[in-house]
Write an enzyme that holds these catalytic residues in place. Structure first.
Site, PDB file in Angstrom:
ATOM      1  N   GLU A   1      -0.981   4.655  -6.970  1.00 56.11           N
ATOM      2  CA  GLU A   1      -1.036   3.430  -6.165  1.00 56.11           C
ATOM      3  C   GLU A   1      -2.379   2.717  -6.381  1.00 56.11           C
ATOM      4  OE1 GLU A   1      -0.616   2.272  -1.393  1.00 56.11           O
ATOM      5  OE2 GLU A   1      -1.004   4.340  -2.005  1.00 56.11           O
TER       6      GLU A   1
ATOM      7  N   SER B   1      -2.657   9.248  -1.790  1.00 56.58           N
ATOM      8  CA  SER B   1      -2.542   9.981  -0.525  1.00 56.58           C
ATOM      9  C   SER B   1      -3.793  10.815  -0.301  1.00 56.58           C
ATOM     10  CB  SER B   1      -1.305  10.885  -0.567  1.00 56.58           C
ATOM     11  OG  SER B   1      -1.161  11.603   0.638  1.00 56.58           O
TER      12      SER B   1
ATOM     13  N   LYS C   1       5.185  -2.702  -1.924  1.00 57.54           N
ATOM     14  CA  LYS C   1       5.291  -1.668  -0.893  1.00 57.54           C
ATOM     15  C   LYS C   1       5.941  -2.227   0.367  1.00 57.54           C
ATOM     16  CE  LYS C   1       2.125   1.868   1.044  1.00 57.54           C
ATOM     17  NZ  LYS C   1       0.716   2.320   0.978  1.00 57.54           N
TER      18      LYS C   1
ATOM     19  N   LYS D   1      -2.322  19.695   3.325  1.00 52.04           N
ATOM     20  CA  LYS D   1      -1.453  18.519   3.278  1.00 52.04           C
ATOM     21  C   LYS D   1      -0.398  18.626   2.177  1.00 52.04           C
ATOM     22  CE  LYS D   1      -1.579  13.461   3.410  1.00 52.04           C
ATOM     23  NZ  LYS D   1      -2.445  12.259   3.382  1.00 52.04           N
TER      24      LYS D   1
ATOM     25  N   CYS E   1       3.751   5.089  -2.176  1.00 54.51           N
ATOM     26  CA  CYS E   1       3.150   5.969  -1.165  1.00 54.51           C
ATOM     27  C   CYS E   1       3.953   6.060   0.131  1.00 54.51           C
ATOM     28  CB  CYS E   1       1.700   5.539  -0.890  1.00 54.51           C
ATOM     29  SG  CYS E   1       0.677   6.915  -0.261  1.00 54.51           S
TER      30      CYS E   1
END
Length: 564
Positions: A41, A196, A116, A202, A159
């Protein structure tokens, strides 16, 4: 058909070098017969670009770089590049001025633009400040042969577009679900361009979510994530691909640039098994890698080659020195010992042993004479008062001033060594130990500092053993221990975790087994220390809730009067 993921480390705003990274990845992918290359991204400008997006010339230069990049991409390779694009309807419709987009480059041209749909505005994210959400999800066709009926349909997401499946989360966070919409369009697989940010554990959440979506919607998913450190955020990479059954078929490296290739079989309508890099074995190994990457990139991207820090012989400065040594090399780290009349013999010897273990450079500056000078200057004003916090903090501020002087003189980056437990309750000194350009462990609780140091010593002694076993002390007055002013760190860190990260109430924390007076004391300290945290250097983020970009608390408030 071969699909490659370019796991890149862009520098925010460095359009030329970021484009060069993309081009190099494209050339390498083309040499291996890849048909489709994914980049992260906003890969052209770096994520997050923040208010650089308000600069029109920056946007124009980004467009020029994209056009130049399109002309250089090898033939027979299709590339998705992340960038910000201008919303032409903004002035007429009252919409936001930009889109967070992915450009499809092929045969020297910009073939298609995707934008997006889901714009996060929580924690460290503030995308609604700049971007307009796209109205619908879209896909492109990629030809497999000269027969124009021989093609694959590829759904494009960016994302957050993958983070709104209400079945997985048990709730809906946005009005639309781009994955569901793309499956209704009949795409063969979905790709995702991500930036991210890291927090520990995560990747397990990401993979659980992506696995669920791939299996539930019966659609392969290829996920490309950014790596690198940008200010207080680290990006861990771990780009990954899932087949229709929700099984991982490819995974890139953690915390490193990488180029991985996975193949889509048109007959099976699925991704085939490819290389799978293992995740870090422990939380400590993962956090260590993140902090090393954060220091390395912050230092490099801010134009520094060397760092300086104060060495007290304590565990916090020992850990930061070890991280810095791993990040930029022992020859580029300077540790400064600054003993006072209250410094114990073991603090000096422990710091010296650490220096030897790491092989870094060191200097010693005794501060007794400077302390005497301050006492003399302040004596007319301080007459008739008792030794207290003001005098204790002077020692810290003398050390901070000396470190800043050396940093300024030689162009070093000063690293602050305070941990999250101290930052939370204000057990730190403004213009003293809080001085610095980067707070390396500001999101690492004290108990985690200890576990990291024990992990670091798993094969050989790096952190001196005495540092691990002696009681923590600021050593600003005789026989001082942290526990004179604070609860034991096991208790303190649990209260901080519950109050700061989990947003539990005072009542809930007490019901978890903590003493009411202790809970009240800690919450009061956390609230009153806000003015200090606002003046702290950027701190590398490793948890859900760090005292950084995503922490937006008022300084002047009276909410303590109402909490329960």
């Amino acid at each position: 058909m071969k699909i490659a993921i370019a796991q890149l480390n862009p520098t925010i705003g460095d359009l030329n070098n970021n484009a060069q990274q993309i081009l190099q990845a494209a050339q390498e992918a083309a040499s291996q017969g890849v048909r489709l290359l994914l980049t992260p991204e906003l890969s052209l400008c770096g994520y997050p670009p923040k208010d650089l997006l308000l600069n029109y010339s920056f946007l124009q230069n980004m467009k020029i770089q994209l056009e130049d990049l399109a002309a250089k991409i090898p033939s027979n390779l299709t590339v998705l590049v992340g960038l910000a694009t201008i919303n032409p309807q903004a002035n007429l419709s009252g919409e936001k001025p930009l889109f967070n987009s992915a450009a499809l480059l092929e045969n020297g041209e910009i073939k298609q633009i995707f934008s997006k749909r889901l714009l996060p505005t929580y924690d460290v994210f503030d995308e609604d400040r700049y971007f307009e959400p796209a109205d619908e999800s879209d896909f492109f066709k990629i030809e497999l042969s000269s027969n124009k009926d021989d093609y694959l349909s590829v759904g494009v997401t960016i994302c957050e577009d993958l983070w709104n499946d209400d079945i997985f989360w048990g709730k809906r966070q946005y009005l639309v679900n781009p994955i569901k919409d793309l499956t209704h369009l009949g795409v063969d697989f979905i790709v995702n361009l991500s930036a991210s940010p890291y927090r520990y554990n995560k990747q397990k959440l990401r993979e659980a979510m992506l696995s669920h979506s791939a299996k539930y919607y019966n659609i392969p998913i290829v996920y490309a994530n950014q790596i690198g450190g940008n200010d207080d955020l680290m990006f861990d990479g771990n780009s990954v691909a899932f087949n229709r059954e929700g099984i991982v078929v490819c995974r890139a490296k953690s915390f490193e640039s990488d180029l991985v290739i996975v193949e889509f079989d048109p007959e099976k309508q699925d991704l085939l098994p490819a290389s799978i890099v293992e995740l870090p074995e422990t939380e400590e190994a993962e956090i260590w890698s993140a902090l090393v990457l954060g220091v390395r990139d912050y230092t490099k991207k801010c134009g520094f080659t060397k760092v300086i820090l104060g060495l007290s012989g304590g565990i916090d400065s020992s850990l930061v020195a070890a991280i810095a040594t791993e990040a930029i090399g022992k020859e580029n780290v300077l540790g400064v010992l600054m003993p006072s009349p209250y410094s114990s013999d073991h603090s000096i010897s422990d710091a010296e042993k650490l220096v030897n273990n790491l092989g870094i450079k060191s200097e010693t500056i005794a501060i007794s004479e400077v302390m005497n000078s301050y006492d003399s200057v302040l004596e007319p004003i301080f007459t008739g008062t008792s030794f207290g916090i003001a005098e204790e903090n002077l020692q810290s501020r003398i050390r901070g001033t000396l470190l800043m002087a050396i940093a300024n003189k030689f162009g070093y980056l000063l690293l602050s060594t305070g941990n999250k437990s101290e930052m939370a309750v204000g057990y730190c000194t403004l213009y003293g130990d809080m001085n610095g350009g980067l707070a390396v462990i500001a999101d690492v609780p004290k108990t985690r500092v200890y576990s990291l140091c024990h992990w670091l010593n798993r094969d050989r002694e790096i952190i001196p053993q005495n540092v691990l076993i002696k009681p923590p002390s600021a050593e600003l007055k005789p026989n001082q221990l942290d526990q004179d002013s604070l609860p034991p760190y096991e208790i303190l860190d649990d209260i901080i975790e519950r109050f700061v990260n989990e947003h539990q109430s005072l009542t809930e924390i007490i019901q978890a087994g903590h003493e009411p007076m202790v809970v009240q004391q800690v919450i009061k300290l956390i609230t009153r220390a806000e003015f200090k945290r606002k003046q702290a250097p950027p701190g590398l983020k490793i948890t859900d809730r760090a005292f950084g970009t995503g922490w937006r608390m008022p300084i002047a408030n009276r909410w303590l009067d109402t909490i329960n």
